[in-house]
Scaffold this motif. Structure first.
Motif, mmCIF file in Angstrom:
data_model
loop_
_atom_site.group_PDB
_atom_site.id
_atom_site.type_symbol
_atom_site.label_atom_id
_atom_site.label_comp_id
_atom_site.label_asym_id
_atom_site.label_seq_id
_atom_site.Cartn_x
_atom_site.Cartn_y
_atom_site.Cartn_z
ATOM 1 N N THR A 218 -31.113 -44.123 -99.635
ATOM 2 C CA THR A 218 -31.703 -42.996 -98.908
ATOM 3 C C THR A 218 -31.520 -43.192 -97.408
ATOM 4 O O THR A 218 -31.810 -44.251 -96.874
ATOM 5 C CB THR A 218 -33.210 -42.864 -99.235
ATOM 6 O OG1 THR A 218 -33.360 -42.668 -100.635
ATOM 7 C CG2 THR A 218 -33.828 -41.697 -98.495
ATOM 8 N N SER B 73 -42.136 -46.805 -100.190
ATOM 9 C CA SER B 73 -41.634 -45.846 -101.170
ATOM 10 C C SER B 73 -40.111 -45.862 -101.274
ATOM 11 O O SER B 73 -39.546 -45.333 -102.229
ATOM 12 C CB SER B 73 -42.128 -44.437 -100.850
ATOM 13 O OG SER B 73 -41.610 -43.996 -99.622
ATOM 14 N N LEU B 74 -39.434 -46.496 -100.297
ATOM 15 C CA LEU B 74 -37.961 -46.514 -100.305
ATOM 16 C C LEU B 74 -37.363 -47.900 -100.518
ATOM 17 O O LEU B 74 -36.148 -48.032 -100.627
ATOM 18 C CB LEU B 74 -37.432 -45.969 -98.974
ATOM 19 C CG LEU B 74 -37.707 -44.503 -98.681
ATOM 20 C CD1 LEU B 74 -37.274 -44.168 -97.270
ATOM 21 C CD2 LEU B 74 -36.997 -43.616 -99.682
ATOM 22 N N SER C 283 -37.999 -41.717 -102.658
ATOM 23 C CA SER C 283 -36.771 -42.354 -103.143
ATOM 24 C C SER C 283 -35.874 -41.407 -103.931
ATOM 25 O O SER C 283 -34.732 -41.731 -104.210
ATOM 26 C CB SER C 283 -37.120 -43.570 -104.004
ATOM 27 O OG SER C 283 -37.867 -43.171 -105.133
ATOM 28 N N GLU C 284 -36.371 -40.218 -104.265
ATOM 29 C CA GLU C 284 -35.559 -39.255 -105.009
ATOM 30 C C GLU C 284 -34.660 -38.420 -104.097
ATOM 31 O O GLU C 284 -33.903 -37.582 -104.575
ATOM 32 C CB GLU C 284 -36.469 -38.340 -105.831
ATOM 33 C CG GLU C 284 -37.211 -39.079 -106.923
ATOM 34 C CD GLU C 284 -38.175 -38.189 -107.696
ATOM 35 O OE1 GLU C 284 -38.219 -36.968 -107.425
ATOM 36 O OE2 GLU C 284 -38.882 -38.726 -108.560
ATOM 37 N N TRP D 247 -35.711 -55.322 -105.548
ATOM 38 C CA TRP D 247 -34.514 -54.536 -105.833
ATOM 39 C C TRP D 247 -33.285 -55.440 -105.904
ATOM 40 O O TRP D 247 -32.448 -55.302 -106.800
ATOM 41 C CB TRP D 247 -34.315 -53.472 -104.749
ATOM 42 C CG TRP D 247 -33.177 -52.545 -105.029
ATOM 43 C CD1 TRP D 247 -33.198 -51.414 -105.787
ATOM 44 C CD2 TRP D 247 -31.826 -52.685 -104.556
ATOM 45 N NE1 TRP D 247 -31.952 -50.835 -105.804
ATOM 46 C CE2 TRP D 247 -31.090 -51.593 -105.060
ATOM 47 C CE3 TRP D 247 -31.174 -53.616 -103.757
ATOM 48 C CZ2 TRP D 247 -29.740 -51.412 -104.793
ATOM 49 C CZ3 TRP D 247 -29.827 -53.441 -103.489
ATOM 50 C CH2 TRP D 247 -29.121 -52.352 -103.994
ATOM 51 N N GLU E 102 -36.961 -49.735 -102.918
ATOM 52 C CA GLU E 102 -36.107 -49.882 -104.099
ATOM 53 C C GLU E 102 -35.126 -48.725 -104.217
ATOM 54 O O GLU E 102 -34.607 -48.445 -105.299
ATOM 55 C CB GLU E 102 -36.988 -50.038 -105.335
ATOM 56 C CG GLU E 102 -37.800 -51.329 -105.240
ATOM 57 C CD GLU E 102 -38.544 -51.677 -106.501
ATOM 58 O OE1 GLU E 102 -38.072 -51.317 -107.590
ATOM 59 O OE2 GLU E 102 -39.599 -52.323 -106.376
ATOM 60 N N ALA E 103 -34.881 -48.035 -103.108
ATOM 61 C CA ALA E 103 -33.899 -46.954 -103.042
ATOM 62 C C ALA E 103 -33.150 -47.053 -101.721
ATOM 63 O O ALA E 103 -33.238 -46.184 -100.875
ATOM 64 C CB ALA E 103 -34.603 -45.603 -103.164
ATOM 65 N N GLU F 97 -41.889 -38.127 -104.272
ATOM 66 C CA GLU F 97 -41.337 -39.484 -104.347
ATOM 67 C C GLU F 97 -40.143 -39.552 -103.392
ATOM 68 O O GLU F 97 -39.083 -38.982 -103.658
ATOM 69 C CB GLU F 97 -40.923 -39.813 -105.774
ATOM 70 C CG GLU F 97 -40.424 -41.218 -105.970
ATOM 71 C CD GLU F 97 -41.432 -42.265 -105.511
ATOM 72 O OE1 GLU F 97 -41.027 -43.157 -104.740
ATOM 73 O OE2 GLU F 97 -42.603 -42.189 -105.919
#
Length: 195
Positions: free
Chosen positions: A78, A71-72, A44-45, A187, A74-75, A42
């Motif tokens: 990063t 994949s990013l 975003s981790e 987000w 909502e993050a 994942e």
């Protein structure tokens, strides 16, 4: 790079097409054919994602960058550092002017490269797919690999760096982008709701 980061206390995950036995550095390693298989982690981790000389090897880099953004989205914290060779590097331009376009075992015209980029086209592939470029840097040529005399290699590197400051698009052997995903509407709405 993975070994150096691990020595600094970073937790490193490696993803590449090479078999695990051929890779030295990351404790967590996944053998994946990027661009044809989904990411095994994942994205975003992670705090940072390094795409060091990766994108030019992909047959469909746009699809890979789209998937990475998805994949990013909502993050947005990063950060990504991406590098590629610069097909608009001065000596390559001169070779083209003279009618030479020769692929080799390494360098900008590496035989394994599927796509070639300029500073503008490399930025565009990310910006058009939801990423914001916070910095675009030029990297000098690796003269120490071509010139055996250390002081000459060092002098050429200093001159190359000065040239990059004057005309980045022409004097950069490689391009390095610092990127962040723009936050998705989902987000932003979730953050507004928390307020």
């Amino acid at each position: 790079v993975a070994r150096a980061l691990t020595e600094k206390g970073c937790t490193v995950t490696g993803i590449d097409g090479l078999p695990a036995a051929a890779v030295d550095g990351p404790e967590d390693y996944h053998q994946v054919s990027l661009g044809t298989e989904p990411l095994p982690v994942e994205a975003s981790e992670y705090d940072f994602i390094l795409l060091l000389d990766v994108v030019e090897h992909l047959k469909r880099p746009e699809a890979f960058v789209d998937d990475l953004y998805d994949s990013l989205a909502e993050a947005p914290a990063t950060e990504i550092i991406a590098t590629t060779g610069n097909i608009a590097f001065g000596p390559i331009r001169v070779m083209l002017l003279l009618g030479m376009f020769n692929y080799g075992k390494r360098g900008i015209l590496d035989l394994d490269h599927s796509r070639l980029f300029t500073l503008t086209s490399f930025r565009k592939i990310f910006e058009d797919r939801g990423f914001e470029v916070s910095e675009a840097s030029g990297i000098p040529a690796p003269y120490h690999l071509a010139v055996k005399t250390n002081w000459i290699a060092s002098l050429l590197t200093v001159l190359n760096k000065a040239g990059i400051r004057l005309w980045k698009r022409f004097f950069s052997f490689q391009i390095m982008l610092h990127l962040k995903p723009r936050p998705s509407l989902t987000w932003l709405l979730a953050q507004a709701h928390l307020q």
